[in-house]
Write a protein that holds these residues in place. Structure first.
Motif, PDB file in Angstrom:
ATOM      1  N   HIS A 238      26.341 -59.834  13.959  1.00 54.20           N
ATOM      2  CA  HIS A 238      27.727 -59.376  13.823  1.00 54.20           C
ATOM      3  C   HIS A 238      28.027 -58.784  12.450  1.00 54.20           C
ATOM      4  CE1 HIS A 238      28.617 -61.074  17.683  1.00 54.20           C
ATOM      5  NE2 HIS A 238      28.359 -62.297  17.300  1.00 54.20           N
ATOM      6  N   LEU A 239      27.040 -58.743  11.580  1.00 59.04           N
ATOM      7  CA  LEU A 239      27.262 -58.216  10.230  1.00 59.04           C
ATOM      8  C   LEU A 239      27.779 -56.785  10.258  1.00 59.04           C
ATOM      9  CD1 LEU A 239      24.857 -58.524   7.206  1.00 59.04           C
ATOM     10  CD2 LEU A 239      25.645 -56.269   7.914  1.00 59.04           C
ATOM     11  N   TRP A 240      27.208 -55.976  11.124  1.00 61.37           N
ATOM     12  CA  TRP A 240      27.512 -54.545  11.129  1.00 61.37           C
ATOM     13  C   TRP A 240      28.966 -54.275  11.523  1.00 61.37           C
ATOM     14  CZ3 TRP A 240      23.126 -53.535   8.941  1.00 61.37           C
ATOM     15  CH2 TRP A 240      22.006 -54.297   9.297  1.00 61.37           C
ATOM     16  N   GLU A 241      29.468 -55.011  12.523  1.00 63.05           N
ATOM     17  CA  GLU A 241      30.835 -54.798  12.979  1.00 63.05           C
ATOM     18  C   GLU A 241      31.836 -55.562  12.113  1.00 63.05           C
ATOM     19  OE1 GLU A 241      34.026 -53.402  15.295  1.00 63.05           O
ATOM     20  OE2 GLU A 241      31.930 -52.742  15.200  1.00 63.05           O
TER      21      GLU A 241
ATOM     22  N   ARG B  70      24.706 -44.870  14.936  1.00 62.61           N
ATOM     23  CA  ARG B  70      23.321 -44.938  15.413  1.00 62.61           C
ATOM     24  C   ARG B  70      22.943 -46.370  15.744  1.00 62.61           C
ATOM     25  NH1 ARG B  70      19.296 -42.689  18.255  1.00 62.61           N
ATOM     26  NH2 ARG B  70      17.265 -43.421  17.547  1.00 62.61           N
ATOM     27  N   LEU B  71      23.368 -47.313  14.909  1.00 62.93           N
ATOM     28  CA  LEU B  71      23.042 -48.718  15.131  1.00 62.93           C
ATOM     29  C   LEU B  71      23.694 -49.230  16.421  1.00 62.93           C
ATOM     30  CD1 LEU B  71      21.388 -50.864  13.649  1.00 62.93           C
ATOM     31  CD2 LEU B  71      23.488 -51.625  12.545  1.00 62.93           C
ATOM     32  N   ALA B  72      24.940 -48.806  16.659  1.00 60.41           N
ATOM     33  CA  ALA B  72      25.624 -49.199  17.894  1.00 60.41           C
ATOM     34  C   ALA B  72      24.907 -48.620  19.118  1.00 60.41           C
ATOM     35  CB  ALA B  72      27.074 -48.735  17.863  1.00 60.41           C
ATOM     36  N   TYR B  73      24.446 -47.395  18.999  1.00 59.93           N
ATOM     37  CA  TYR B  73      23.696 -46.775  20.093  1.00 59.93           C
ATOM     38  C   TYR B  73      22.416 -47.565  20.382  1.00 59.93           C
ATOM     39  CZ  TYR B  73      20.479 -43.539  22.399  1.00 59.93           C
ATOM     40  OH  TYR B  73      19.551 -42.973  23.249  1.00 59.93           O
ATOM     41  N   LEU B  74      21.684 -47.915  19.324  1.00 61.90           N
ATOM     42  CA  LEU B  74      20.442 -48.663  19.495  1.00 61.90           C
ATOM     43  C   LEU B  74      20.701 -50.048  20.081  1.00 61.90           C
ATOM     44  CD1 LEU B  74      18.633 -47.711  16.171  1.00 61.90           C
ATOM     45  CD2 LEU B  74      17.944 -47.039  18.486  1.00 61.90           C
TER      46      LEU B  74
ATOM     47  N   GLU C 196      12.592 -47.599  19.769  1.00 60.62           N
ATOM     48  CA  GLU C 196      13.989 -47.977  19.567  1.00 60.62           C
ATOM     49  C   GLU C 196      14.121 -49.409  19.061  1.00 60.62           C
ATOM     50  OE1 GLU C 196      16.315 -45.093  22.751  1.00 60.62           O
ATOM     51  OE2 GLU C 196      15.544 -47.036  23.450  1.00 60.62           O
ATOM     52  N   VAL C 197      13.295 -50.298  19.568  1.00 61.00           N
ATOM     53  CA  VAL C 197      13.308 -51.683  19.102  1.00 61.00           C
ATOM     54  C   VAL C 197      12.903 -51.745  17.634  1.00 61.00           C
ATOM     55  CG1 VAL C 197      12.034 -53.858  19.270  1.00 61.00           C
ATOM     56  CG2 VAL C 197      12.992 -52.842  21.317  1.00 61.00           C
ATOM     57  N   GLU C 198      11.867 -51.020  17.272  1.00 64.82           N
ATOM     58  CA  GLU C 198      11.401 -51.015  15.878  1.00 64.82           C
ATOM     59  C   GLU C 198      12.500 -50.528  14.940  1.00 64.82           C
ATOM     60  OE1 GLU C 198       8.635 -51.713  14.173  1.00 64.82           O
ATOM     61  OE2 GLU C 198       7.245 -52.335  15.746  1.00 64.82           O
ATOM     62  N   GLN C 199      13.195 -49.466  15.336  1.00 63.47           N
ATOM     63  CA  GLN C 199      14.241 -48.922  14.474  1.00 63.47           C
ATOM     64  C   GLN C 199      15.417 -49.884  14.369  1.00 63.47           C
ATOM     65  OE1 GLN C 199      15.751 -45.098  15.673  1.00 63.47           O
ATOM     66  NE2 GLN C 199      17.012 -44.853  13.859  1.00 63.47           N
ATOM     67  N   TYR C 200      15.834 -50.436  15.507  1.00 64.66           N
ATOM     68  CA  TYR C 200      16.975 -51.360  15.503  1.00 64.66           C
ATOM     69  C   TYR C 200      16.644 -52.623  14.706  1.00 64.66           C
ATOM     70  CZ  TYR C 200      20.542 -54.546  17.319  1.00 64.66           C
ATOM     71  OH  TYR C 200      21.571 -55.458  17.440  1.00 64.66           O
ATOM     72  N   ALA C 201      15.535 -53.262  15.034  1.00 66.92           N
ATOM     73  CA  ALA C 201      15.165 -54.492  14.334  1.00 66.92           C
ATOM     74  C   ALA C 201      14.823 -54.239  12.874  1.00 66.92           C
ATOM     75  CB  ALA C 201      13.978 -55.159  15.046  1.00 66.92           C
ATOM     76  N   GLY C 202      14.457 -53.003  12.556  1.00 63.57           N
ATOM     77  CA  GLY C 202      14.172 -52.674  11.166  1.00 63.57           C
ATOM     78  C   GLY C 202      15.372 -52.852  10.251  1.00 63.57           C
ATOM     79  N   HIS C 203      16.585 -52.643  10.776  1.00 61.44           N
ATOM     80  CA  HIS C 203      17.790 -52.884   9.981  1.00 61.44           C
ATOM     81  C   HIS C 203      17.908 -54.363   9.622  1.00 61.44           C
ATOM     82  CE1 HIS C 203      18.809 -48.904  11.562  1.00 61.44           C
ATOM     83  NE2 HIS C 203      19.790 -48.839  10.684  1.00 61.44           N
TER      84      HIS C 203
END
Length: 317
Positions: free
Chosen positions: A44-47, A86-90, A115-122
């Motif tokens: 929930h950090l992002w939102e 982009r993060l919400a899309y992922l 997509e998993v790699e990019q999302y989890a990379g954050h």
């Protein structure tokens, strides 16, 4: 590489399960162990942090918190560099329960993997930065969401270990029916669920956790009731089961004939979660058993019938 911490890989204890099961209490107690830094519900950090600028558990707005400001600078060169769209899309693509048939695979298709790699990379960037800023050997993410943990399990540069916390479904259902204010959102109440809805989600959250074992993630279970009864022993057992570094010496007073155990809770920087994350100072650990006397008999029978197979598996009568 179970049993060792990898020098360049953040070691993360991920609390999994369903809400109102004692995960915030568990998180706060873990935070009193040496070498542990709490992050709260990073999912929930992002939102709630970046978008809504809600309060950190330290009492400061997310944007004004020195810990999270330093984490953002190290992780991304500043939080303004994070593309929230982009993060919400992922998240919609890989961090949803309906996506689990793809993300739980041991060998996902190339598109899902990317997509998993990019999302989890954050998340991995946040963990690595938090480890550097806080100087911790172990980080605690209390996100609880199983789809999120599944995405994290695909990162080879993340030392992920999962602590599954469970509570009697009847106590959980009773708790979700209460009105609980969120201090970080101006007193706005947390969501409420009917006993049937809560129990359905309890079943889902506590069954899907097995997908993490399928993925080979180190996993152990802890009951809320056991944690409250003897917190030092419960934490030590989980620590050993997950083969974590260091010694889990919880500074607890009392317990047994001396009365309820008590712990001094220090300040933390939990980014989202139950209002208990704001509590500091001496705290008595008493099991919340109000449901046993106050829960409506019809609701109790319904929840018991729905949850009975898992209640038995988890050792509840």
């Amino acid at each position: 590489m179970r049993g060792q911490t990898r020098d360049q890989d953040p070691t993360v204890v991920y609390l999994a399960g369903w809400g109102r099961s004692g995960s915030t209490l568990l998180e706060r107690l873990l935070g009193e162990l040496p070498g542990v830094t709490l992050l709260g519900e990073v999912v929930h950090l992002w939102e709630r942090g970046l978008h809504e600028d809600q309060l950190c558990a330290c009492g400061a707005a997310f944007s004004a918190c020195p810990f999270w400001t330093a984490v953002g600078a190290r992780a991304f060169g500043g939080w303004q560099a994070v593309d929230l769209d982009r993060l919400a899309y992922l998240r919609e693509r890989v961090d949803r329960q309906r996506r689990m048939p793809r993300t739980a695979r041991r060998r996902p298709d190339p598109g899902t993997r990317a997509e998993v790699e990019q999302y989890a990379g954050h998340f991995r960037a946040v963990y690595a930065a938090a480890q550097q800023v806080g100087g911790a050997r172990v980080l605690v993410d209390s996100s609880k969401e199983i789809p999120t943990a599944l995405t994290l399990s695909h990162r080879d540069d993340l030392d992920l270990r999962v602590l599954h916390v469970v509570r009697d479904a009847r106590g959980v259902a009773y708790s979700w029916a209460k009105t609980v204010a969120r201090p970080e959102a101006g007193g706005e109440p947390m969501p409420r669920f009917s006993p049937a809805r809560s129990t359905g989600l309890w079943l889902s959250g506590n069954l899907t956790v097995q997908a993490l074992a399928w993925r080979g993630v180190p996993l152990t279970r802890m009951r809320y009731e056991d944690l409250v009864a003897d917190p030092a022993a419960a934490l030590a057992e989980a620590w050993r089961a997950l083969d974590l570094p260091g010694s889990p010496e919880l500074p607890v007073r009392g317990g047994g004939a001396a009365g309820p155990p008590e712990v001094d809770l220090g300040p933390c920087h939990s980014v989202a979660g139950n209002p208990m994350r704001f509590r500091t100072g001496p705290t008595e650990l008493r099991a919340d058993e109000e449901w046993r006397a106050a829960m409506a008999p019809g609701d109790r029978r319904l929840v018991t019938a729905m949850a009975w197979p898992l209640l038995r598996r988890f050792g509840y009568r």
